[in-house]
Design a protein around this motif. Sequence first.
Motif, mmCIF file in Angstrom:
data_model
loop_
_atom_site.group_PDB
_atom_site.id
_atom_site.type_symbol
_atom_site.label_atom_id
_atom_site.label_comp_id
_atom_site.label_asym_id
_atom_site.label_seq_id
_atom_site.Cartn_x
_atom_site.Cartn_y
_atom_site.Cartn_z
ATOM 1 N N CYS A 113 50.599 0.457 38.056
ATOM 2 C CA CYS A 113 49.754 0.351 36.856
ATOM 3 C C CYS A 113 50.518 0.466 35.543
ATOM 4 N N ASN A 293 48.235 5.598 41.917
ATOM 5 C CA ASN A 293 47.378 4.499 41.454
ATOM 6 C C ASN A 293 46.167 4.321 42.361
ATOM 7 N N ALA A 297 42.983 4.824 40.461
ATOM 8 C CA ALA A 297 42.341 3.534 40.139
ATOM 9 C C ALA A 297 41.281 3.187 41.168
ATOM 10 N N THR A 301 36.648 4.073 39.751
ATOM 11 C CA THR A 301 36.170 2.741 39.357
ATOM 12 C C THR A 301 34.962 2.283 40.193
ATOM 13 N N SER A 302 35.133 2.261 41.519
ATOM 14 C CA SER A 302 34.035 1.758 42.366
ATOM 15 C C SER A 302 32.801 2.640 42.178
ATOM 16 N N VAL A 362 36.469 -0.765 32.136
ATOM 17 C CA VAL A 362 37.771 -0.492 31.502
ATOM 18 C C VAL A 362 37.791 -1.346 30.228
ATOM 19 N N PHE A 429 38.039 -7.133 35.388
ATOM 20 C CA PHE A 429 39.237 -6.764 36.151
ATOM 21 C C PHE A 429 40.510 -7.260 35.469
ATOM 22 N N GLY A 430 40.384 -7.750 34.218
ATOM 23 C CA GLY A 430 41.549 -8.308 33.542
ATOM 24 C C GLY A 430 41.830 -9.707 34.056
ATOM 25 N N ILE A 435 46.259 -8.517 36.620
ATOM 26 C CA ILE A 435 44.869 -8.415 37.072
ATOM 27 C C ILE A 435 44.754 -7.353 38.164
ATOM 28 N N PRO A 437 44.552 -5.563 41.360
ATOM 29 C CA PRO A 437 44.760 -6.040 42.731
ATOM 30 C C PRO A 437 43.734 -5.469 43.716
ATOM 31 N N GLY A 438 42.907 -4.512 43.226
ATOM 32 C CA GLY A 438 41.978 -3.834 44.141
ATOM 33 C C GLY A 438 40.563 -4.394 44.112
ATOM 34 N N GLY A 442 37.574 -2.652 46.131
ATOM 35 C CA GLY A 442 36.522 -1.990 45.362
ATOM 36 C C GLY A 442 35.163 -2.637 45.587
HETATM 37 C C1 HEM Z 1 35.715 -1.982 41.562
HETATM 38 C C2 HEM Z 1 36.084 -1.473 40.471
HETATM 39 C C3 HEM Z 1 37.372 -1.716 39.734
HETATM 40 C C4 HEM Z 1 37.494 -2.150 38.445
HETATM 41 C C5 HEM Z 1 36.351 -2.494 37.492
HETATM 42 C C6 HEM Z 1 38.912 -2.242 38.148
HETATM 43 C C7 HEM Z 1 39.432 -2.683 36.941
HETATM 44 C C8 HEM Z 1 40.779 -2.769 36.662
HETATM 45 C C9 HEM Z 1 41.313 -3.210 35.403
HETATM 46 C C10 HEM Z 1 40.487 -3.664 34.203
HETATM 47 C C11 HEM Z 1 42.666 -3.154 35.480
HETATM 48 C C12 HEM Z 1 43.669 -3.455 34.350
HETATM 49 C C13 HEM Z 1 44.067 -4.891 34.283
HETATM 50 C C14 HEM Z 1 44.975 -5.158 33.084
HETATM 51 O O1 HEM Z 1 45.591 -4.254 32.567
HETATM 52 O O2 HEM Z 1 45.035 -6.320 32.685
HETATM 53 C C15 HEM Z 1 43.001 -2.674 36.795
HETATM 54 C C16 HEM Z 1 44.289 -2.498 37.246
HETATM 55 C C17 HEM Z 1 44.584 -1.961 38.476
HETATM 56 N N1 HEM Z 1 43.686 -1.624 39.473
HETATM 57 FE FE1 HEM Z 1 41.683 -1.834 39.397
HETATM 58 N N2 HEM Z 1 39.620 -1.848 39.251
HETATM 59 C C18 HEM Z 1 38.732 -1.526 40.255
HETATM 60 C C19 HEM Z 1 39.054 -1.102 41.526
HETATM 61 C C20 HEM Z 1 40.330 -0.852 41.986
HETATM 62 C C21 HEM Z 1 40.655 -0.356 43.308
HETATM 63 C C22 HEM Z 1 39.622 -0.052 44.396
HETATM 64 C C23 HEM Z 1 42.019 -0.219 43.346
HETATM 65 C C24 HEM Z 1 42.900 0.252 44.478
HETATM 66 C C25 HEM Z 1 42.537 0.844 45.560
HETATM 67 C C26 HEM Z 1 42.549 -0.641 42.064
HETATM 68 C C27 HEM Z 1 43.891 -0.653 41.724
HETATM 69 C C28 HEM Z 1 44.397 -1.107 40.533
HETATM 70 C C29 HEM Z 1 45.824 -1.129 40.206
HETATM 71 C C30 HEM Z 1 46.959 -0.655 41.108
HETATM 72 C C31 HEM Z 1 45.939 -1.685 38.920
HETATM 73 C C32 HEM Z 1 47.222 -1.934 38.124
HETATM 74 C C33 HEM Z 1 47.720 -3.353 38.299
HETATM 75 C C34 HEM Z 1 48.988 -3.658 37.511
HETATM 76 O O3 HEM Z 1 49.187 -3.111 36.434
HETATM 77 O O4 HEM Z 1 49.784 -4.478 37.996
HETATM 78 N N3 HEM Z 1 41.506 -1.014 41.274
HETATM 79 N N4 HEM Z 1 41.835 -2.453 37.498
#
Ligand code: HEM
Length: 496
Positions: A113, A293, A297, A301-302, A362, A429-430, A435, A437-438, A442
């Motif tokens: 992240c 993360n 993350a 979120t979920s 977010v 989710f970006g 973007i 990856p989850g 989620g």
């Molecule tokens: C379902 C609800 C979720 C929402 C609304 C959500 C939303 C987001 C958003 C807006 C970002 C930032 C994208 C950016 O900076 O451009 C992000 C990044 C990330 N999310 Fe999620 N997320 C969710 C679920 C999850 C789940 C379940 C996981 C992992 C188990 C996860 C893992 C991550 C990680 C590792 C990043 C960083 C990616 C990077 O910087 O390369 N997310 N998420």
Amino acid sequence: MSLWYIIVAFVFFSSMIIVRIIRKTKKNLPPGPPRLPIIGNLHQLGSKPHRSMFKLSETYGPLMSLKFGSVSTVVASTPETVKEVLKTFDVECCSRPNMTYPARVTYNLKDLCFSPYSKYWREVRKMTVVELYTAKRVQSFQHTRKEEVAALVDFIKQAASLEKPVNLNKKLMKLSGSVICRVAFGINLQGSKLENTYEEVIQGTVELVGSFAAADYFPVVGRIIDRITGLHSKCEKLFKAMDAFFDQSIKHHLEDEIIKDDIIDLLLKMERGETTLGEFQLTRDHTKGILANILNAGIDTSAQVMTWVMTYLISNPRVLKKAQAEVREVIKHKDDIIEEDIERLQYLKMVIKETFRINPLVPLLIPREASKDVKIGGYNIPKKTWIHVNIWAIHRNPNVWKDPEAFIPERFMDSQIDYKGLNFELLPFGSGRRICPGIGMGMALVHLTLINLLYRFDWKLPEGMKVADVDLEESYGLVCPKKIPLQLIPVLTQWT
Ligand code: HEM
């Protein structure tokens, strides 16, 4: 005499402002509001920075310069400017700034992240996308999700038979925590080191990493300020709690030979050099950073998405009725509800999209940093500028969405707009290289849970409360949860 002081002070400050304007014009930076000495525009952030930035962008434009202490920032607020940042100039704009508290809770940026755009980030991203967040892996955890949702349904049944309200924030957080603990950490939340503190630790960390911390904006003195405000000690406390939990789950893996083929197992293989991560040798801190993360993350979120969907449904009885009618018509006494049933639930899908639109979880995504000088919308964005992407502003913009303050799932009828990062009007989710990856992981839980909640129960507000009393305010962190917990009374039905 005092008049002379006033005149000199006036001339001095006016010339400072003029010099600044001339310098800014020369640099061709995006326009922005005037700044105060030292703090810049920090005083204009308020308690909900995404809302304040949206308001400012209405005056200063879709690409706006702000200064936070010593940090130059630009904010993109329309689909056009955001597309430039996340698509056209994605490579130049997808790094992350080095922020004090995110760095601490990710073992000095050894995660995905918050780590800057680099060879290491690319390798971790590739590995997580190919190994951890694949559709196959998400599918393989379906059994765990079903078991945990069934346990939640049992709990709600009991509450319904006693006509007791259920705190959905709490129960959905527990559900999400239980699933992620089992699938990612191979242990049960119950009995783990986070059993009694997971809400405080996870929500505290998400709030901490989303905070506009003094340490990031004022070199040296900022750290002192954070010590006085307690932010520093809060971070240390959260870090220790998380670290103890990671140690516990890693120890459990090392001791129990039956556990195989899960996320920790893969990371431990990389530590031992049995599998490679490009040219990088993983250490225990890398493993923990990547796990941090998933914990932070993945859980909040979920849980918050589900809470917001239920909040908007209870505030819109017409929509709730329509969504329940659809679910009951499609599921029809089928014993085995599965995540894939969502494909036949077109209206529920629209309800979820509309919740993402009206309340993106977010709202400013995760801050980015320009790794090179770049020209966006005709303006210069110098290297090292921080970039905030205000998706909240896009989602509430009347030029993008008709009647943006109203909750109308039908707006997605006959529309191709989805939330997977290709439509710049809807970006929960970006998009681009960073973007989320989850999404698959989620949304699988979100779908299964919502189908069960809507199919099996009717829902009503606690005694004496009216629809108009349902509070829709969010509190601010990296993730914006509902400020006041959602308490609803479940009602048993023929489908329970
Ligand atoms: C379902 C609800 C979720 C929402 C609304 C959500 C939303 C987001 C958003 C807006 C970002 C930032 C994208 C950016 O900076 O451009 C992000 C990044 C990330 N999310 Fe999620 N997320 C969710 C679920 C999850 C789940 C379940 C996981 C992992 C188990 C996860 C893992 C991550 C990680 C590792 C990043 C960083 C990616 C990077 O910087 O390369 N997310 N998420």
